[in-house]
Design an enzyme around this catalytic site. Structure first.
Site, PDB file in Angstrom:
ATOM      1  N   GLU A   1       0.737  -1.285  -0.207  1.00  0.00           N
ATOM      2  CA  GLU A   1      -0.072   0.151  -0.097  1.00  0.00           C
ATOM      3  C   GLU A   1       0.953   1.417  -0.047  1.00  0.00           C
ATOM      4  O   GLU A   1       1.466   1.461   0.931  1.00  0.00           O
ATOM      5  CB  GLU A   1      -0.716   0.044   1.232  1.00  0.00           C
ATOM      6  CG  GLU A   1      -1.915   1.322   1.405  1.00  0.00           C
ATOM      7  CD  GLU A   1      -2.616   1.326   2.656  1.00  0.00           C
ATOM      8  OE1 GLU A   1      -3.395   2.224   2.596  1.00  0.00           O
ATOM      9  OE2 GLU A   1      -2.294   0.584   3.448  1.00  0.00           O
TER      10      GLU A   1
ATOM     11  N   GLU B   1     -12.224   2.873   5.780  1.00  0.00           N
ATOM     12  CA  GLU B   1     -10.974   3.076   6.630  1.00  0.00           C
ATOM     13  C   GLU B   1     -10.815   4.475   6.989  1.00  0.00           C
ATOM     14  O   GLU B   1     -10.003   5.174   6.406  1.00  0.00           O
ATOM     15  CB  GLU B   1      -9.738   2.582   6.080  1.00  0.00           C
ATOM     16  CG  GLU B   1      -8.752   2.452   7.319  1.00  0.00           C
ATOM     17  CD  GLU B   1      -7.090   2.424   6.589  1.00  0.00           C
ATOM     18  OE1 GLU B   1      -6.112   1.915   7.129  1.00  0.00           O
ATOM     19  OE2 GLU B   1      -6.712   2.798   5.308  1.00  0.00           O
TER      20      GLU B   1
END
Length: 254
Positions: A143, A240
């Site tokens: 990520e 998130e």
């Protein structure tokens, strides 16, 4: 119809973990994910997930010593042993709880190392992680984090992640495509998102600025979701974000 997952490290933070899982189910989420589940015995977490009928679809490797500035271990060649230990911990945990994806955190570039040395270590460590994960039928996710909030983080661009995937040619290496980080760090969100989508295992969302729920900032999420639908995205989308005024109050976007 999109499938939404609740990130238990950012949502329902006013409750113990077991109650967060129950709240996610009651709020209409069909899966959960979290950063670091290692304070809870994996068998206990597995049983709680089963009791509420929710799968855990993603966890992170341990970040190292956060108080000392760590945010992942893969980019430091001097800490390979600690990195390998973190892989064993994460993969064993994922197996017990039935989690298919593990985000292997890159980490910061230590001031005493060159960027090239950090990248060489990272590439070798991710390759090792993919080999280990394949033996357990797990996917390794990487990520890119934005360089505004994480200026010393190694992996900050979508194109870096794509290039690594194409270089290593590991079928179980994918991008965790976090749209908050894309917008905050690179901009041109929809075009970059669509370019990364073929390499992605998972998407995460939050608005910019503030990292609150969709609809609180500058990202046009209706257009983002329209683009995802047109592209045929059928994977999970992880919520998130840090709620602006409590998790329940901010769920209208979903």
């Amino acid at each position: 119809m999109f499938k939404f997952s609740a990130n238990l490290s950012t949502l329902f933070q006013d409750r113990p973990l077991a109650e967060r899982i129950a709240a996610a189910r009651a709020s209409g989420f069909h899966a959960v994910e979290m950063w670091f589940p290692y304070d809870v015995p994996p068998a206990r977490l597995r049983d709680t997930l089963l009791a509420h009928g929710l799968p855990m679809i993603g966890i992170n490797t341990a970040p190292g010593n956060v108080n000392a500035g760590d945010w992942g271990l893969a980019a430091d060649p001097r800490r390979r042993s600690a990195f390998i230990e973190s892989l064993h911990e994460a993969f064993e945990y994922a197996q017990v709880i039935g989690c298919p994806n593990v985000h292997v955190m890159a980490g910061i570039v230590d001031a005493s190392l060159s960027h090239e040395a950090a990248w060489d270590a990272y590439r070798a460590n991710i390759d090792e992680a993919c080999g280990m994960a394949a033996r357990h039928a797990l996917t390794v996710m990487i990520e890119p984090l934005n360089s505004v909030d994480r200026p010393t983080y190694l992996l900050t661009k979508q194109q870096q992640a794509i290039a690594l995937i194409e270089t290593l040619k590991r079928p179980n290496l994918k991008i965790m495509l976090d749209l908050f980080h894309v917008q905050r760090g690179e901009g041109n969100l929809i075009e970059r998102m669509l370019a990364s989508l073929p390499y992605a295992a998972h998407i995460q969302i939050a608005d910019v600025p503030g990292r609150h729920e969709p609809g609180t900032g500058e990202i046009n999420y209706p257009k983002v979701f329209e683009a995802l639908q047109s592209a045929g995205w059928s994977g999970w989308i992880g919520a998130e974000y840090f709620p602006a005024d409590g998790t329940q109050a901010g769920l209208g976007w979903m």
